[in-house]
Design a protein around this motif. Structure first.
Motif, PDB file in Angstrom:
ATOM      1  N   VAL A 163       0.850  -1.189   0.000  1.00  0.00           N
ATOM      2  CA  VAL A 163       0.000   0.000   0.000  1.00  0.00           C
ATOM      3  C   VAL A 163       0.887   1.241   0.000  1.00  0.00           C
ATOM      4  N   CYS A 164       0.753   2.053  -1.033  1.00  0.00           N
ATOM      5  CA  CYS A 164       1.564   3.269  -1.211  1.00  0.00           C
ATOM      6  C   CYS A 164       0.620   4.468  -1.305  1.00  0.00           C
ATOM      7  N   PRO A 165       0.165   5.007  -0.167  1.00  0.00           N
ATOM      8  CA  PRO A 165      -0.914   5.992  -0.183  1.00  0.00           C
ATOM      9  C   PRO A 165      -0.494   7.423  -0.473  1.00  0.00           C
ATOM     10  N   GLY A 166       0.797   7.692  -0.603  1.00  0.00           N
ATOM     11  CA  GLY A 166       1.218   9.074  -0.806  1.00  0.00           C
ATOM     12  C   GLY A 166       0.848   9.916   0.399  1.00  0.00           C
ATOM     13  N   ASP A 167       0.130  11.027   0.151  1.00  0.00           N
ATOM     14  CA  ASP A 167      -0.266  11.877   1.272  1.00  0.00           C
ATOM     15  C   ASP A 167      -1.732  11.681   1.653  1.00  0.00           C
ATOM     16  N   ASP A 168      -2.315  10.547   1.254  1.00  0.00           N
ATOM     17  CA  ASP A 168      -3.660  10.202   1.702  1.00  0.00           C
ATOM     18  C   ASP A 168      -3.537   9.609   3.110  1.00  0.00           C
ATOM     19  N   LEU A 169      -3.776  10.433   4.111  1.00  0.00           N
ATOM     20  CA  LEU A 169      -3.532  10.041   5.495  1.00  0.00           C
ATOM     21  C   LEU A 169      -4.776   9.498   6.183  1.00  0.00           C
ATOM     22  N   THR A 170      -5.909   9.453   5.483  1.00  0.00           N
ATOM     23  CA  THR A 170      -7.159   9.036   6.108  1.00  0.00           C
ATOM     24  C   THR A 170      -7.808   7.867   5.381  1.00  0.00           C
ATOM     25  N   GLY A 171      -7.044   7.150   4.582  1.00  0.00           N
ATOM     26  CA  GLY A 171      -7.569   5.997   3.871  1.00  0.00           C
ATOM     27  C   GLY A 171      -7.189   4.705   4.569  1.00  0.00           C
ATOM     28  N   LEU A 172      -6.469   3.867   3.867  1.00  0.00           N
ATOM     29  CA  LEU A 172      -6.045   2.581   4.426  1.00  0.00           C
ATOM     30  C   LEU A 172      -5.007   2.776   5.525  1.00  0.00           C
ATOM     31  N   PHE A 173      -5.140   2.013   6.591  1.00  0.00           N
ATOM     32  CA  PHE A 173      -4.176   1.985   7.698  1.00  0.00           C
ATOM     33  C   PHE A 173      -3.926   3.367   8.311  1.00  0.00           C
ATOM     34  N   THR A 174      -5.023   4.117   8.468  1.00  0.00           N
ATOM     35  CA  THR A 174      -4.921   5.458   9.040  1.00  0.00           C
ATOM     36  C   THR A 174      -4.253   5.448  10.406  1.00  0.00           C
ATOM     37  N   ASP A 175      -4.610   4.466  11.245  1.00  0.00           N
ATOM     38  CA  ASP A 175      -4.063   4.428  12.600  1.00  0.00           C
ATOM     39  C   ASP A 175      -2.558   4.228  12.602  1.00  0.00           C
ATOM     40  N   ARG A 176      -2.072   3.424  11.677  1.00  0.00           N
ATOM     41  CA  ARG A 176      -0.629   3.166  11.617  1.00  0.00           C
ATOM     42  C   ARG A 176       0.123   4.378  11.077  1.00  0.00           C
ATOM     43  N   ILE A 177      -0.497   5.094  10.162  1.00  0.00           N
ATOM     44  CA  ILE A 177       0.107   6.324   9.643  1.00  0.00           C
ATOM     45  C   ILE A 177       0.182   7.381  10.740  1.00  0.00           C
ATOM     46  N   LYS A 178      -0.899   7.548  11.480  1.00  0.00           N
ATOM     47  CA  LYS A 178      -0.901   8.529  12.569  1.00  0.00           C
ATOM     48  C   LYS A 178       0.134   8.180  13.630  1.00  0.00           C
ATOM     49  N   ALA A 179       0.313   6.890  13.890  1.00  0.00           N
ATOM     50  CA  ALA A 179       1.270   6.468  14.914  1.00  0.00           C
ATOM     51  C   ALA A 179       2.701   6.827  14.543  1.00  0.00           C
ATOM     52  N   ARG A 180       2.954   7.062  13.256  1.00  0.00           N
ATOM     53  CA  ARG A 180       4.301   7.437  12.798  1.00  0.00           C
ATOM     54  C   ARG A 180       4.425   8.949  12.620  1.00  0.00           C
ATOM     55  N   ASN A 181       3.434   9.700  13.122  1.00  0.00           N
ATOM     56  CA  ASN A 181       3.471  11.170  13.099  1.00  0.00           C
ATOM     57  C   ASN A 181       3.657  11.734  11.689  1.00  0.00           C
ATOM     58  N   VAL A 182       2.882  11.218  10.773  1.00  0.00           N
ATOM     59  CA  VAL A 182       2.940  11.682   9.385  1.00  0.00           C
ATOM     60  C   VAL A 182       1.912  12.793   9.186  1.00  0.00           C
ATOM     61  N   SER A 183       2.347  13.890   8.584  1.00  0.00           N
ATOM     62  CA  SER A 183       1.479  15.018   8.271  1.00  0.00           C
ATOM     63  C   SER A 183       1.667  15.367   6.793  1.00  0.00           C
ATOM     64  N   ARG A 184       1.324  16.599   6.429  1.00  0.00           N
ATOM     65  CA  ARG A 184       1.439  17.025   5.036  1.00  0.00           C
ATOM     66  C   ARG A 184       2.241  18.309   4.934  1.00  0.00           C
ATOM     67  N   SER A 185       2.979  18.417   3.854  1.00  0.00           N
ATOM     68  CA  SER A 185       3.643  19.660   3.487  1.00  0.00           C
ATOM     69  C   SER A 185       3.021  20.169   2.197  1.00  0.00           C
ATOM     70  N   GLN A 186       2.689  21.454   2.204  1.00  0.00           N
ATOM     71  CA  GLN A 186       2.146  22.097   1.001  1.00  0.00           C
ATOM     72  C   GLN A 186       3.223  22.980   0.403  1.00  0.00           C
ATOM     73  N   LEU A 187       3.352  22.937  -0.920  1.00  0.00           N
ATOM     74  CA  LEU A 187       4.384  23.727  -1.593  1.00  0.00           C
ATOM     75  C   LEU A 187       3.778  24.539  -2.728  1.00  0.00           C
ATOM     76  N   GLN A 188       4.501  25.576  -3.128  1.00  0.00           N
ATOM     77  CA  GLN A 188       4.124  26.394  -4.282  1.00  0.00           C
ATOM     78  C   GLN A 188       5.255  26.363  -5.308  1.00  0.00           C
ATOM     79  N   MET A 189       4.861  26.272  -6.580  1.00  0.00           N
ATOM     80  CA  MET A 189       5.833  26.216  -7.669  1.00  0.00           C
ATOM     81  C   MET A 189       5.335  27.032  -8.849  1.00  0.00           C
ATOM     82  N   MET A 190       6.259  27.334  -9.751  1.00  0.00           N
ATOM     83  CA  MET A 190       5.942  28.151 -10.927  1.00  0.00           C
ATOM     84  C   MET A 190       6.702  27.634 -12.144  1.00  0.00           C
ATOM     85  N   ARG A 191       6.163  27.964 -13.298  1.00  0.00           N
ATOM     86  CA  ARG A 191       6.905  27.761 -14.551  1.00  0.00           C
ATOM     87  C   ARG A 191       7.122  29.134 -15.179  1.00  0.00           C
TER      88      ARG A 191
END
Length: 363
Positions: free
Chosen positions: A186-214
């Protein structure tokens, strides 16, 4: 009859694709499930920059080097162009130069060298020194991910637009019915509330938001990717060096706004000459849907100091990726035949293939 696979992979971002590549190369029967019709997340919103230089010293640096080597193989087989090779890191301050010289004295500096401003005429005046590394490569994410997917589609069963709603030993519940596999990744990327949510939360995983331009083409070709002083306190291969303490203090005093918004500079160039420029970092479990012009200007200010007046912006976007202060990536074992794999530092493209090899070794 329910199809049975050697390996089922949930998630079609670069981490999932790297696992599919590794499984296919091992001769396994592979299924990959992606809930969207195509990749739309961090894997196509990034720089396509396979960053080796500056990754955390030791095992993670080796993981990035291994991934770079596999990218070269994958690119050749899947028809993916290597748009740029090499990295140039500009040092405007004495403290920055000290960090670069210290880096060169480590094993990570093998093959790298320090250049003068006269040897880098594409940079703006005022650079004290420039580190050149030959190790890093760059692909165009928007085309590389679809091409890698197309290569895999001829050798594995790819199910796009299919949601996996549950995983148990040997079984996947999906929106198209039950599927079976001897191993499930299971490779959920930044989907933190799908599969194995409890295990993801236990590893203190959050999200980073970035801005980019061309930006439109500046009218010349960069010889490689470009970074600047601000990167030297973000990338752990530099930031963990003792010499980085003085640099951090100076940047905190003179670039407080950039640091408060997680701004550092990466500039890469596409085949049409346009430049992909970024980025910033803001940390939230639920990132804002809106981008900030003030943050974009902080990025462009850094561009101006390193490369001169920026060309016009023709495209802006934001992205999110999983992040954690506890680990750079995780390979978790919810069940004996199931693995949960997340890159948690923004270096997914730079480490995906190496991580995939580790995952299969863990079964």
């Amino acid at each position: 009859m329910t199809p049975t696979y050697d390996v089922a992979i949930v998630g079609g971002g670069i981490i999932g694709l790297a696992h599919a590549w590794t499984a296919v190369k091992a001769g396994l029967k592979v299924a990959l499930f992606e809930r969207h019709a195509r990749a739309t997340g961090a894997s196509i919103r990034n720089f396509g920059f396979i960053t080796v230089t500056g990754q955390q010293r030791g095992d993670f640096h080796a993981l990035a080097m291994r991934t770079r080597n596999i990218w070269l193989e994958a690119a050749e087989q899947a028809g993916i162009a290597i748009e740029q090779r090499g990295l140039y890191i500009s040092a405007r301050y004495a403290e920055s130069e000290d960090v670069l010289r210290a880096f060169l004295d480590t094993e990570m500096g093998a093959g790298c060298r320090l250049l003068t401003s006269a040897e880098t005429p594409f940079l703006a005046k005022g650079q004290r020194a420039v580190l050149h590394s030959p190790h890093d490569i760059r692909v165009e994410s928007r085309t590389a991910i679809p091409k890698l997917t197309a290569w895999l589609s001829e050798r594995a069963d790819l199910f796009y637009g299919v949601t996996v709603t549950g995983v148990d030993s040997g079984r996947l519940a999906t929106s198209m019915g039950e599927m079976r596999a001897e191993r499930i990744i299971v490779c959920p990327g930044d989907d933190l509330t799908g599969l194995f949510t409890d295990r993801i939360k236990a590893r203190n995983v959050s999200r980073s938001q970035l801005q980019m331009m061309r930006l439109v083409s500046p009218g010349f070709r960069l010889p490689g990717a470009v970074m600047s002083d601000l990167s030297l306190i973000r990338y752990l291969g530099y930031a963990d060096l003792p010499e980085a303490v003085a640099l951090k203090a100076r940047l905190e005093a003179e670039h407080a706004a950039q640091l408060a918004n997680g701004v550092h500079l990466i500039v890469v160039q596409s085949a049409d000459g346009s430049l992909v420029v970024g980025d910033s970092h803001h940390y939230h479990d639920a990132p804002e849907p809106f981008t900030s012009e003030a943050v974009d200007q902080l990025i462009l200010d850094e561009y101006r100091a390193v490369l001169g007046s920026p060309p016009p912006v023709i495209e802006r976007w934001s992205g999110t990726y999983a992040t954690s202060t506890d680990q750079l990536f995780l390979i978790d074992q919810p069940l004996p035949d199931v693995r949960l794999v997340v890159a948690t530092c923004g270096a997914g493209a730079s480490t995906a293939f190496g991580i995939a090899e580790r995952t299969f070794q863990s079964f």
